[in-house]
Design an enzyme around this catalytic site. Sequence first.
Site, short mmCIF file in Angstrom:
data_model
loop_
_atom_site.label_atom_id
_atom_site.label_comp_id
_atom_site.label_asym_id
_atom_site.label_seq_id
_atom_site.Cartn_x
_atom_site.Cartn_y
_atom_site.Cartn_z
N ARG A 127 34.37 73.36 73.96
CA ARG A 127 35.45 73.43 74.96
C ARG A 127 35.48 72.10 75.70
NH1 ARG A 127 35.84 74.46 80.31
NH2 ARG A 127 37.62 75.65 81.05
N LYS A 165 30.51 67.75 82.56
CA LYS A 165 29.71 68.49 83.53
C LYS A 165 28.66 67.62 84.20
CE LYS A 165 30.91 73.12 82.25
NZ LYS A 165 30.62 74.34 81.52
N1 PMM Z 1 33.07 76.03 81.92
C1 PMM Z 1 34.01 76.00 82.87
C2 PMM Z 1 35.11 76.88 82.82
N2 PMM Z 1 35.25 77.75 81.81
N3 PMM Z 1 34.47 78.68 79.80
C3 PMM Z 1 33.54 78.74 78.84
N4 PMM Z 1 33.66 79.61 77.82
N5 PMM Z 1 32.44 77.92 78.84
C4 PMM Z 1 32.23 77.00 79.83
O1 PMM Z 1 31.21 76.29 79.79
C5 PMM Z 1 33.19 76.92 80.89
C6 PMM Z 1 34.32 77.79 80.82
C7 PMM Z 1 33.89 75.02 84.01
O2 PMM Z 1 34.39 73.76 83.65
P1 PMM Z 1 35.85 73.17 84.09
O3 PMM Z 1 35.98 73.39 85.59
O4 PMM Z 1 35.73 71.73 83.75
O5 PMM Z 1 36.91 73.86 83.31
#
Ligand code: PMM
Length: 267
Positions: A248, A208
């Site tokens: 995650r 991030k």
């Molecule tokens: N961040 C993203 C997408 N889904 N789900 C959860 N539970 N927590 C998060 O911090 C989260 C998520 C965005 O990140 P990406 O685009 O790299 O998947």
Amino acid sequence: MTGIWGIVNVTTDSFSDGGRYIDRDHAIAHGLMLHAAGATVLDIGGESTRPGSERVDPAIELQRVLPVIEALAERGVAVSVDTLNASTAAAAVRAGARIVNDVSGGLADPDMRAAVAESGADFAIGHWRGPSSDMYARAEYRRASREVAAELRERIGEAAQAGIAPARIIVDPGIGFAKTGDQNWDVLRGLADVTALGYRVLIGTSRKRFLSAQLATVGDVEVSEDRLDLATAVTSALAVRHDVWAVRVHDVGAARDAIAIARAWEG
Ligand code: PMM
């Protein structure tokens, strides 16, 4: 024991890997690779939530994620669906997903809580204050970790009222969602406010922007994906200390190793 959610973004525009796994066979192979590397859950998403992203038609989202979920669940892998849409969540659970991961915690779609309650799946509730298109306008906190925990408590109450049992609930402070760089660090520093809610805690720091901003201040080298994955592994190791139930991540192998070493230190 801190678990590892491996990210499979079947999108064209996700923050770090948009477009890479839009082909379904490619996405399935990537998921299997993450599973072999030690992912305890595979999180499948068909709509990017990166800052400024636009919404995807739920029919297209479903077309993207369903075959991938079916194929991975068929092989016995625990699958989560990363969606804001109740219809996608319900169909994903029918296709074998065991967890609905809603970064809005049920706020984006008024039908989400009922759909999850009815599906029998676990519900990962993210801290959210509004759509990604303008979420930074809502990034105002006096004490970020306390306010995040208080707002998560409201979402938990709403989920419980819809009939989702506490044992099925997972909470996530939503790193990067309606939070500036400094506010993300404040939330991580005050993570005890979130673990004190008494639910399983999930955190998503992987690649991030607040990590790249930090890395940009050290050394005179480009902030590469490798550097971001190393930074993410550090947050995964620290998560062990902070009683986080799962992280995650994109790079599952790095998180697995970081967690193993942190656990050895903890004894
Ligand atoms: N961040 C993203 C997408 N889904 N789900 C959860 N539970 N927590 C998060 O911090 C989260 C998520 C965005 O990140 P990406 O685009 O790299 O998947």
